[in-house]
Design a protein around this motif. Structure first.
Motif, PDB file in Angstrom:
ATOM      1  N   PHE A 138       0.815  -1.199   0.000  1.00  0.00           N
ATOM      2  CA  PHE A 138       0.000   0.000   0.000  1.00  0.00           C
ATOM      3  C   PHE A 138       0.859   1.263   0.000  1.00  0.00           C
ATOM      4  O   PHE A 138       0.656   2.174  -0.825  1.00  0.00           O
ATOM      5  N   LEU A 158       1.250   1.367  -4.014  1.00  0.00           N
ATOM      6  CA  LEU A 158      -0.036   1.955  -4.373  1.00  0.00           C
ATOM      7  C   LEU A 158      -0.078   3.467  -4.177  1.00  0.00           C
ATOM      8  O   LEU A 158      -0.522   4.204  -5.072  1.00  0.00           O
ATOM      9  N   CYS A 159       0.391   3.944  -3.027  1.00  0.00           N
ATOM     10  CA  CYS A 159       0.305   5.383  -2.752  1.00  0.00           C
ATOM     11  C   CYS A 159       1.117   6.227  -3.740  1.00  0.00           C
ATOM     12  O   CYS A 159       0.583   7.216  -4.286  1.00  0.00           O
ATOM     13  N   ALA A 170      -0.754   6.221  -7.023  1.00  0.00           N
ATOM     14  CA  ALA A 170      -1.963   7.044  -6.989  1.00  0.00           C
ATOM     15  C   ALA A 170      -1.622   8.525  -7.103  1.00  0.00           C
ATOM     16  O   ALA A 170      -2.341   9.284  -7.769  1.00  0.00           O
ATOM     17  N   LEU A 217      -6.923   4.887 -10.074  1.00  0.00           N
ATOM     18  CA  LEU A 217      -6.007   5.292  -9.015  1.00  0.00           C
ATOM     19  C   LEU A 217      -6.177   6.759  -8.646  1.00  0.00           C
ATOM     20  O   LEU A 217      -5.991   7.144  -7.481  1.00  0.00           O
TER      21      LEU A 217
END
Length: 507
Positions: free
Chosen positions: A166, A170-171, A174, A183
């Motif tokens: 994450f 992911l962060c 995004a 995203l």
């Protein structure tokens, strides 16, 4: 169920958490090496090297001590658990506070840039939480609750992996996402929970959350005890048994992790053109991860073998059992050594995603063989644990630590991290040899030493010959030589050591 089959079954269950779980966590290695430069990954490698030392101090041999005292006739296991866990709670609290106060100088020793004091504070909290969890885990092992042990361990690892994915993957993705994409819809949430300046700090933060969650899963074992102030009558024999184990563990950590602490201090400036000392530590640490496939097997085996050895100590044929266990443990580990070493040409790039990390692959076979001898040492060390002569373990570990320090001092300026790898191999070979020699005089076991050394020499010779003789191949053909020679080695071991007959008897 036969003894060998029961031990194999327990090892397999513990392996769910230690091998399968760690293999899952190793999927983070290509992510780290893709997202962090070698110097950044060097911070992770260096801090976790300190953690390995300090974890021994935080638990100071109480797990093995708990096993030993719990198996003594007439022991009240519930009272032993109460007092031992009470002692661990008190010491963990004091050590966590002390370490948090020393955060700044600790980071200075690693040459970590200023402004990240929270890294060391989080590591102090992780150490404290993991130390408190150690005894409930030991209780699960003692009560043969391997499935719960494995489930809790695996939950810890899965949460740790999920948080890393994450925050590290992911962060940032995004934040960079184009408007209108899936995203991009996460950007408000990401901005609320993610701080890009924290960088590798999210590795430590993920670990902290996972360690706290583990205590929640162990709530039954934690709340099922009554605090008992450890009295002198309890402390005397417990510490007399445990402290030599702690010293032995510290010596073991010198052998296992000190090289990553000494590298930035003893590596000459400019030894690796274009790389800082912290970057060299990052490369060495990333390549070390590939060698830890061996130590994963060792860890799973130790979880099952330690209570098994104690329970078998009163059996008449226990020496023959111990010899059989060492034989097949060593042969299985030699297969892992051959398999990984002969296939580094494609395994390496799978895990190490930047070219700068691949420059350190030469250390992997050396470290694999070193970890194999460490596993042999753990097998052989049963004699001084069963005879209550744990101080011999301290002597052996200290001898290995002295050799490690001397060889690192001599070899790092000449060979860089390759010198650290050779120092590790020399250390573990010495420790295994000393443990066998002393064990023959105090607790004789008919280990097939000559035969096992011959197999290890054959494995090392095969790896060395393949390195110099096999031509580089392209496409799918690059898999064939390594895989073929690995299967040939495994076939030879099974054919000459009666593998099919052993499998039929176990079934």
């Amino acid at each position: 169920m036969s003894i060998a089959k029961r031990l194999a079954s327990q090892t397999a269950i513990y392996g769910v958490s230690s091998i399968v779980g760690r293999v899952l966590s190793y999927l983070l290695v290509p992510i780290y090496t893709a997202h962090f430069a070698a110097a950044e990954y060097g911070i992770v490698t260096g801090l976790y090297a300190y953690v390995s030392f300090l974890n021994v101090v935080f638990t100071y041999g109480l797990e093995t001590t708990f096993f030993r005292f719990a198996n003594r006739p007439g022991t009240d296991r519930r009272e032993l658990y109460n007092q031992t866990l009470s002692l661990l709670l008190l010491s963990s609290l004091g050590l966590t506070v002390l370490l948090a106060l020393l955060a700044r100088p600790l980071l200075g020793l690693l040459h970590v840039p200023p402004g990240h004091q929270e890294y060391a504070v989080w590591m102090a909290l992780i150490l404290g939480l993991d130390a408190v969890a150690a005894l409930p885990f030991a209780r699960l092992r003692l009560e043969n609750k391997a499935r719960k042990f494995a489930a809790v361990r695996l939950a810890n690892i899965l949460l740790y992996i999920g948080l890393n994915l994450f925050f590290v993957v992911l962060c940032p993705a995004a934040e960079r996402a184009a408007p209108g994409t899936v995203l991009a819809a996460l950007q408000p949430f990401v901005k609320a929970v993610y701080n890009p300046t924290l960088g590798v700090g999210y590795v430590f933060l993920s670990n902290l959350v996972a360690s706290a969650f583990t205590l929640l899963l162990l709530a039954r074992e934690l709340f099922d005890f009554r605090f008992r102030w450890p009295g002198r009558q309890f402390l005397g024999p417990v510490l007399a048994y445990a402290l030599p184990l702690m010293l032995m563990g510290l010596a073991g950590m010198v052998n296992e992790t000190l090289d990553r602490i000494l590298l930035p201090a003893w590596l000459p400036a400019g030894f690796y053109p274009g790389l800082s000392a912290l970057a060299a530590v990052g490369i060495y640490g990333a390549c070390y991860k590939l060698s830890i496939f061996m130590s994963l097997v060792i860890q799973a085996f130790r979880y099952a073998a330690e209570p098994f050895f104690f329970s078998q100590s009163t059996e008449k044929n226990s020496p023959a059992t111990f010899a059989l266990v060492l034989k097949w443990f060593t042969l299985c580990c030699s297969f892992i050594f051959v398999g990984i070493s002969l296939n580094l040409n494609w395994i390496g790039p799978l895990f190490l995603r930047r070219p700068e990390y691949l420059t350190g692959l030469a250390v992997v076979p050396i470290l694999l063989l070193a970890n194999l001898f460490l596993g042999v040492y753990y097998n052989l060390s049963v004699w001084f644990k069963l005879t209550d002569k744990t101080y011999y373990g301290t002597y052996i570990g200290a001898a290995g630590a002295v050799l490690t320090i001397i060889l690192n001092f001599v070899l790092i300026p000449v060979l860089g991290y390759l010198g650290s790898a050779w120092a590790t191999l020399a250390c573990y070979f010495l420790m295994a040899g000393m443990c066998w020699w002393l064990g023959e005089r105090h607790f004789p076991v008919p280990y097939p030493v000559g035969r096992l050394l011959a197999w290890l020499a054959a494995a090392a010779g095969l790896v060395l010959a393949a390195h110099f003789a096999l031509p580089p191949l392209a496409g799918w053909l690059r898999y064939a030589p390594g895989l073929g020679l690995t299967l040939a080695y495994a076939g030879a071991v099974l054919a000459l050591e009666g593998g099919p007959r052993l499998l039929r008897r176990a079934a």
